[in-house]
Every structure is written in structure tokens, then in C-alpha cells.
Design a protein around this motif. Sequence first.
Motif, mmCIF file in Angstrom:
data_model
loop_
_atom_site.group_PDB
_atom_site.id
_atom_site.type_symbol
_atom_site.label_atom_id
_atom_site.label_comp_id
_atom_site.label_asym_id
_atom_site.label_seq_id
_atom_site.Cartn_x
_atom_site.Cartn_y
_atom_site.Cartn_z
ATOM 1 N N SER A 130 56.468 89.344 26.677
ATOM 2 C CA SER A 130 57.554 89.587 25.731
ATOM 3 C C SER A 130 57.222 90.838 24.928
ATOM 4 C CB SER A 130 57.740 88.398 24.791
ATOM 5 O OG SER A 130 58.119 87.234 25.505
ATOM 6 N N VAL A 131 58.228 91.668 24.723
ATOM 7 C CA VAL A 131 58.063 92.881 23.916
ATOM 8 C C VAL A 131 59.080 92.807 22.781
ATOM 9 C CG1 VAL A 131 57.890 95.391 23.919
ATOM 10 C CG2 VAL A 131 57.456 94.114 26.028
ATOM 11 N N LEU A 132 58.586 92.740 21.550
ATOM 12 C CA LEU A 132 59.441 92.544 20.383
ATOM 13 C C LEU A 132 59.249 93.674 19.378
ATOM 14 C CD1 LEU A 132 58.592 88.753 19.842
ATOM 15 C CD2 LEU A 132 60.420 89.720 21.259
ATOM 16 N N GLY A 133 60.052 93.656 18.328
ATOM 17 C CA GLY A 133 59.874 94.615 17.246
ATOM 18 C C GLY A 133 60.603 95.921 17.484
ATOM 19 N N GLU A 134 59.922 97.015 17.185
ATOM 20 C CA GLU A 134 60.551 98.331 17.166
ATOM 21 C C GLU A 134 60.607 98.981 18.551
ATOM 22 O OE1 GLU A 134 62.174 99.562 14.612
ATOM 23 O OE2 GLU A 134 61.692 97.727 13.520
ATOM 24 N N ASN A 136 63.743 99.577 21.810
ATOM 25 C CA ASN A 136 65.193 99.644 21.928
ATOM 26 C C ASN A 136 65.813 98.423 22.599
ATOM 27 O OD1 ASN A 136 65.919 102.294 20.749
ATOM 28 N ND2 ASN A 136 64.534 103.074 22.328
ATOM 29 N N HIS A 137 65.035 97.738 23.455
ATOM 30 C CA HIS A 137 65.570 96.570 24.148
ATOM 31 C C HIS A 137 64.531 95.447 24.145
ATOM 32 C CE1 HIS A 137 68.887 99.075 25.418
ATOM 33 N NE2 HIS A 137 68.053 99.923 25.997
ATOM 34 N N PRO A 138 64.354 94.758 23.020
ATOM 35 C CA PRO A 138 63.375 93.659 22.971
ATOM 36 C C PRO A 138 63.740 92.560 23.967
ATOM 37 C CG PRO A 138 64.191 94.237 20.769
ATOM 38 C CD PRO A 138 65.074 94.928 21.748
ATOM 39 N N GLY A 139 62.719 91.893 24.500
ATOM 40 C CA GLY A 139 62.980 90.796 25.424
ATOM 41 C C GLY A 139 61.781 90.486 26.292
ATOM 42 N N GLN A 140 62.019 89.669 27.320
ATOM 43 C CA GLN A 140 60.982 89.316 28.287
ATOM 44 C C GLN A 140 61.074 90.230 29.495
ATOM 45 O OE1 GLN A 140 61.191 85.119 29.318
ATOM 46 N NE2 GLN A 140 59.708 84.620 27.738
ATOM 47 N N TYR A 141 59.894 90.572 30.037
ATOM 48 C CA TYR A 141 59.839 91.470 31.189
ATOM 49 C C TYR A 141 58.780 90.988 32.176
ATOM 50 C CZ TYR A 141 62.748 94.526 28.410
ATOM 51 O OH TYR A 141 63.795 95.035 27.671
ATOM 52 N N PRO A 142 58.995 91.253 33.471
ATOM 53 C CA PRO A 142 58.010 90.825 34.478
ATOM 54 C C PRO A 142 56.664 91.494 34.252
ATOM 55 C CG PRO A 142 60.091 91.478 35.508
ATOM 56 C CD PRO A 142 60.170 91.904 34.079
ATOM 57 N N TYR A 143 55.616 90.739 34.473
ATOM 58 C CA TYR A 143 54.253 91.272 34.353
ATOM 59 C C TYR A 143 53.773 91.775 35.706
ATOM 60 C CZ TYR A 143 49.196 91.475 33.977
ATOM 61 O OH TYR A 143 47.893 91.901 34.023
ATOM 62 N N LEU A 190 47.473 94.604 29.524
ATOM 63 C CA LEU A 190 48.014 93.339 29.043
ATOM 64 C C LEU A 190 47.666 92.196 29.986
ATOM 65 C CD1 LEU A 190 51.584 94.503 27.972
ATOM 66 C CD2 LEU A 190 49.491 94.435 26.604
ATOM 67 N N GLU A 191 47.862 90.979 29.488
ATOM 68 C CA GLU A 191 47.720 89.776 30.290
ATOM 69 C C GLU A 191 49.068 89.072 30.383
ATOM 70 O OE1 GLU A 191 44.668 87.096 29.170
ATOM 71 O OE2 GLU A 191 43.044 88.561 29.376
ATOM 72 N N PRO A 192 49.306 88.301 31.446
ATOM 73 C CA PRO A 192 50.546 87.532 31.529
ATOM 74 C C PRO A 192 50.712 86.628 30.310
ATOM 75 C CG PRO A 192 49.393 87.494 33.628
ATOM 76 C CD PRO A 192 48.454 88.122 32.643
ATOM 77 N N GLY A 193 51.938 86.532 29.835
ATOM 78 C CA GLY A 193 52.208 85.692 28.672
ATOM 79 C C GLY A 193 52.014 86.375 27.339
ATOM 80 N N ASP A 194 51.499 87.607 27.324
ATOM 81 C CA ASP A 194 51.313 88.327 26.060
ATOM 82 C C ASP A 194 52.650 88.498 25.335
ATOM 83 O OD1 ASP A 194 48.629 88.564 26.463
ATOM 84 O OD2 ASP A 194 48.585 90.755 26.538
ATOM 85 N N VAL A 195 52.607 88.364 24.014
ATOM 86 C CA VAL A 195 53.775 88.654 23.175
ATOM 87 C C VAL A 195 53.422 89.871 22.327
ATOM 88 C CG1 VAL A 195 55.353 87.809 21.410
ATOM 89 C CG2 VAL A 195 54.457 86.231 23.146
ATOM 90 N N VAL A 196 53.945 91.015 22.725
ATOM 91 C CA VAL A 196 53.626 92.295 22.085
ATOM 92 C C VAL A 196 54.688 92.602 21.035
ATOM 93 C CG1 VAL A 196 53.310 94.766 22.459
ATOM 94 C CG2 VAL A 196 52.526 93.125 24.196
ATOM 95 N N THR A 197 54.250 92.909 19.822
ATOM 96 C CA THR A 197 55.178 93.289 18.759
ATOM 97 C C THR A 197 54.891 94.714 18.322
ATOM 98 O OG1 THR A 197 55.344 91.007 17.965
ATOM 99 C CG2 THR A 197 56.054 92.746 16.459
ATOM 100 N N ILE A 198 55.857 95.588 18.525
ATOM 101 C CA ILE A 198 55.748 96.967 18.069
ATOM 102 C C ILE A 198 56.132 96.995 16.595
ATOM 103 C CG2 ILE A 198 56.504 99.343 18.409
ATOM 104 C CD1 ILE A 198 54.886 98.094 20.726
#
Length: 203
Positions: A130-134, A136-143, A190-198
Motif C-alpha cells: 500500500s502506498v499512502l500519503g503524499e 497522486n494515486h494512493p492505493g494498493q499495488y502489486p509487489y 520493500l517487502e510484500p505487505g508493506d504500508v508506505v506513507t509518503i
Amino acid sequence: MERLADRPVDGEALVTSRRQACFLLLGTGALLAGCMPESGLKLLPSADNANYHLGVGDEIRVITYNETQLTNTFIVGDNGTIAFPLVGSIRARGMTPGGLAGEIEHRLMSKNIMTSPSVSVQVAQYRPISVLGEVNHPGQYPYQPGMTMLDAVALAGGFTYRAITAYASDVRPSPDGTFVKGKILNDSRLEPGDVVTILERYF
């Protein structure tokens, strides 16, 4: 006489004062690491896919040689297990693919289903990040193995103009089902399942 140290601390005022101090320092060209959000987080290690531990949501391919009925694709369930034919529930979360293959072989022999089973386990599809925060298109993405923080940001449409671009906050699942929070850099894998917040800049 009342001493300054005896006065109650206003948390909101303290945060506001800290931000104002940061603005003043930045205005004079002095950038202090303590003025950046989450700057004090411990740096997380880059992913080591060679010793990958399975987690909830991973899709795996189990191949039992010379036994097509025992060859299939499974998804690690919310309880961390897979339901394997003739054997039943087997814990997969926290195990390496090789370790799970060995456990399946052991179960097949202990239940007298096969005398000398040969099993291999491959990750068919990793759980998403998951890529969240700052961005342009926050959401879940394939690892994908080897994916870095910058790769994840690119998938999420790039940084916004408010983003901190040098590092990010990351919440990472551990093999035991808990989570650890830390900091990652642009080239951190990164590792699978990571939740990254910019994170958002103060200025």
C-alpha cells in the motif's frame, strides 16, 4: 514565585512552536533533521527475498512431483494456514517456501499417504503493498521482488508538491503476525505487505 518548569505543558502549543521554529530555521537556510516529520524513526532493513517468509494473502503454488492431484495453487488465509488435500490445515504464515515444502512432505509421510514425497513451494503472487500519503494515486499495488520505495511511488503516480522525497514511513508485517514501523529511503527494497506513507513537509 511560579517557576516556568512548574507550568503545565500545552501539547498543541508545543507542536505549533516547534513548527514555527522550523520555519525560522529554514528561512535562514538551516535545516535540522528534527524539524522533519517522522525523522526519528529507525531505519528498516531492505527486503531479503532469498529468506522470504510467507504471509496472509500470498498466493503459492505447491507442486507434488508425480502426484497431480496434490499439485495446486493456494492462498494463505487470514488465519495464516492453507488447506492441503488429504492432510488438512497447515500453517504457512511465517514459514519460508522451502520450510513449508518440508512440512507438507512430513505430513504426507506421517499420514501414510506417500512414502517418499517430493514437494516444492513457489510464490505465485505476493501480497500487495500500500502506498499512502503524499502521492497522486494512493492505493494498493502489486509487489515485485526488488521493488524500492521510488518504484512504489512511481506506481502511485509520483510525489505531490507537498511530499518529503528523501524518505518515507513504512509499517511492515513481521513473520509472527505483528507489525513494525520504521523509516525507508529512496533505494530501500520493500517487502510484500508493506504500508508506505509518503509524508508531508512542514513548509
